[in-house]
Design a protein around this motif. Structure first.
Motif, mmCIF file in Angstrom:
data_model
loop_
_atom_site.group_PDB
_atom_site.id
_atom_site.type_symbol
_atom_site.label_atom_id
_atom_site.label_comp_id
_atom_site.label_asym_id
_atom_site.label_seq_id
_atom_site.Cartn_x
_atom_site.Cartn_y
_atom_site.Cartn_z
ATOM 1 N N CYS A 117 0.823 -1.202 0.000
ATOM 2 C CA CYS A 117 0.000 0.000 0.000
ATOM 3 C C CYS A 117 0.859 1.254 0.000
ATOM 4 O O CYS A 117 0.618 2.194 -0.759
ATOM 5 C CB CYS A 117 -0.936 -0.026 1.214
ATOM 6 N N TRP A 118 1.888 1.263 0.840
ATOM 7 C CA TRP A 118 2.754 2.440 0.949
ATOM 8 C C TRP A 118 3.524 2.685 -0.351
ATOM 9 O O TRP A 118 3.626 3.831 -0.814
ATOM 10 C CB TRP A 118 3.720 2.262 2.112
ATOM 11 N N TYR A 119 4.045 1.630 -0.938
ATOM 12 C CA TYR A 119 4.771 1.785 -2.198
ATOM 13 C C TYR A 119 3.841 2.263 -3.309
ATOM 14 O O TYR A 119 4.228 3.071 -4.163
ATOM 15 C CB TYR A 119 5.423 0.459 -2.602
ATOM 16 N N THR A 122 0.889 7.794 12.737
ATOM 17 C CA THR A 122 1.867 6.741 13.008
ATOM 18 C C THR A 122 1.518 6.003 14.295
ATOM 19 O O THR A 122 1.569 4.773 14.362
ATOM 20 C CB THR A 122 3.284 7.324 13.101
ATOM 21 N N LEU A 174 -2.955 4.147 6.616
ATOM 22 C CA LEU A 174 -1.731 4.372 5.842
ATOM 23 C C LEU A 174 -1.903 5.550 4.884
ATOM 24 O O LEU A 174 -0.989 6.368 4.713
ATOM 25 C CB LEU A 174 -1.372 3.108 5.056
ATOM 26 N N ARG A 175 -3.072 5.648 4.270
ATOM 27 C CA ARG A 175 -3.316 6.760 3.336
ATOM 28 C C ARG A 175 -3.360 8.093 4.076
ATOM 29 O O ARG A 175 -2.811 9.094 3.600
ATOM 30 C CB ARG A 175 -4.613 6.526 2.573
ATOM 31 N N ARG A 193 -1.833 8.767 6.805
ATOM 32 C CA ARG A 193 -0.442 9.042 7.190
ATOM 33 C C ARG A 193 0.352 9.574 5.999
ATOM 34 O O ARG A 193 1.135 10.526 6.130
ATOM 35 C CB ARG A 193 0.204 7.768 7.733
ATOM 36 N N PHE A 194 0.150 8.954 4.840
ATOM 37 C CA PHE A 194 0.878 9.383 3.644
ATOM 38 C C PHE A 194 0.539 10.830 3.292
ATOM 39 O O PHE A 194 1.436 11.637 3.010
ATOM 40 C CB PHE A 194 0.530 8.460 2.473
#
Length: 381
Positions: free
Chosen positions: A201-203, A230, A363-364, A366-367
Motif C-alpha cells: 500500500c505504501w509503495y 503513526t 496508511l493513506r 499518514r501518507f
C-alpha cells in the motif's frame, strides 16, 4: 584561430541555439515505469487481501490442519485419484484433531476442509509467481525507478518468509494433544501478512506522484498529523495481533454479551494458568477483555486524530481522516456484533476484511500527512 567573417554574413544562421528547458528533468532518468509498477503493486495488494480472507475462512472452517506436510513444489498438485485421496485422509487420521475431535469424519467431509487449505496454499504460490514475474520483468527491462529495486524486492522476500511461517504455524497443531495451531504462531502469521500488505500500500502511494512532486510536498509535511497517524497505525497493528489471539483460542465465543462480560466488567478467574504470562495469551476471557479494551483505546485515539486531521489545510488530507474514522467506527460496531453472535463466520470474516480496509485507510491518512497534495480553491470549499 577562428576564420574571419564577412560583415554581410547572416550571423543568426550559424549561431547555435540553446535547447529549451524541459519540465520534469529532475527525475527523468529515475522514474522508470511507475504507472505499470503501480498496477502490479495494486494487483499484489488485492491478491494479499484475498489471501487474508481465505486464510480467515480456513481458520473458521477448521481446515488448517487438513494437509499435514509442507511440500512447496509438489504440494501444488492436489490428489488426483481415489488412492491419493485415501492416502491424504490416512495422514490426517494420525493427528490429534481427527482422533479427538473429528473421529466421525468421512472422506467426503475431509475433502471439504482439504480444498480450503489447499486453496490457501495455492493462492500463496500464485502471489509469489505474480511478484517474481513482475519484479524480474521490470528488472530485466530496466524499468525500476532509481532506488526502488530493494524496496520492490522486499515484499517477495517477506512472502517467502511468510510461507515458512505458515508451515511453522501448521506444524504446531500436529503435536500431541493439539486441536488447533498455536495462537502465538497464528498471530505472527497474520501480523506478517499485514506488514506485507502495508508495504504494498505504501509503495503504491509513493509511486502515485513523481519524485519532484513528493520532494515539494514533503516541505509542507504536517508533523503532528504524521505523528498521530503513526501512533494509530501501531495501535491498530497491536489490535490485529490481539484479534489473531482471539481467533486462535476461539475467545470470541466465550462471553457473548456487551458491554459487560456476562454481567461483569472483568472476566472471572483470569489468572489460573501457570506460568502467569500464559494467561495473557491463552485465557479466553482475559484475551477477549484485552481485545475489547484496546478496541476502545484505538477508537478514542482515532477520534482524537480525526479532530486534528479536520484542521488540515489540505482537503484530501481531511477526507482521508474522515474515511479512517468511518471505517474505525464500522470496525467497532462489527466487533460488538461478532461478540453478540459468538463470532459467526460471516460476521467474523467481514470484521477481518474491514480491518484490512482500515489498515489501508490509516496508511493513506499518514501518507497525505507527510506528503500533502496541493488543492485548488474550489476543492477546498
Amino acid at each position: 584561430m577562428a576564420a574571419k567573417r564577412s560583415i554581410f554574413e547572416d550571423v543568426g544562421a550559424e549561431t547555435p541555439k540553446t535547447p529549451a528547458a524541459q519540465p520534469g528533468m529532475i527525475d527523468r532518468g529515475t522514474r522508470g515505469a511507475r504507472g505499470a509498477i503501480r498496477i502490479w503493486l495494486g494487483l499484489l495488494f488485492a491478491m494479499v487481501v484475498v489471501m487474508i480472507v481465505v486464510g480467515g475462512l480456513t481458520r473458521l472452517t477448521d481446515s488448517g490442519l487438513s494437509i499435514t506436510e509442507w511440500k512447496p513444489v509438489t504440494g501444488a498438485v492436489p490428489p488426483m485419484s481415489v488412492e491419493a485421496w485415501e492416502t491424504e485422509f490416512a495422514k490426517y487420521q494420525q493427528i490429534p484433531e481427527f482422533q479427538i475431535q473429528n473421529k466421525e469424519m468421512t472422506l467426503e467431509e475431509f475433502k471439504g476442509i482439504y480444498w480450503w487449505e489447499w486453496g490457501h496454499r495455492q493462492l500463496g504460490r500464485v502471489i509469489g509467481l505474480v511478484w517474481a514475474v513482475g519484479f524480474f520483468g521490470f528488472l530485466a527491462l530496466r524499468k525500476i525507478p532509481t532506488g526502488w529495486t530493494g524496496r520492490l524486492a522486499l515484499p517477495g522476500v517477506l512472502g517467502g518468509v511468510q510461507g515458512a511461517i505458515g508451515w511453522w504455524m501448521v506444524s504446531s497443531g500436529l503435536g500431541e494433544g493439539m486441536l488447533d495451531v498455536a495462537s502465538y504462531r497464528l498471530a505472527v502469521h497474520l501480523g506478517l501478512a499485514f506488514v506485507i500488505l502495508g508495504l504494498l500500500c505504501w509503495y503504491y502511494l509513493m509511486l502515485s506522484r513523481p519524485e519532484r512532486e513528493l520532494m515539494q510536498a514533503r516541505r509542507a509535511k504536517e508533523a503532528k498529523l504524521w505523528g498521530l497517524s503513526t501512533g494509530l497505525l501501531h495501535l491498530a497493528f497491536l489490535q490485529i495481533l490481539l484479534g489473531a489471539l482471539v481467533a486462535g483460542i476461539d475467545a470470541g465465543v466465550a462471553f457473548p454479551t456487551w458491554p459487560l462480560m456476562n454481567g461483569d466488567f472483568f472476566p472471572p478467574s483470569p489468572f489460573l494458568l501457570e506460568p502467569f504470562w500464559r494467561n495473557f495469551f491463552e485465557d479466553s476471557g482475559l484475551v477477549q477483555f484485552m481485545h475489547r479494551m484496546l478496541g476502545y483505546i484505538v477508537f478514542a485515539f482515532a477520534i482524537f486524530a480525526w479532530t486534528r486531521g479536520r484542521k488540515s489545510a489540505h482537503p484530501r488530507t481531511r477526507r482521508a481522516f474522515d474515511w479512517m474514522l468511518v471505517l474505525c467506527f464500522g470496525q467497532v460496531v462489527l466487533g460488538i456484533v461478532a461478540v453478540l453472535t459468538q463470532a459467526q463466520w460471516h460476521v467474523a470474516i467481514t470484521h477481518q476484511l474491514i480491518a484490512v480496509l482500515l489498515w489501508a485507510a490509516i496508511l493513506r491518512a499518514r501518507f497525505l500527512s507527510g506528503y500533502p497534495m496541493a488543492s485548488s480553491v474550489r476543492e477546498g470549499l
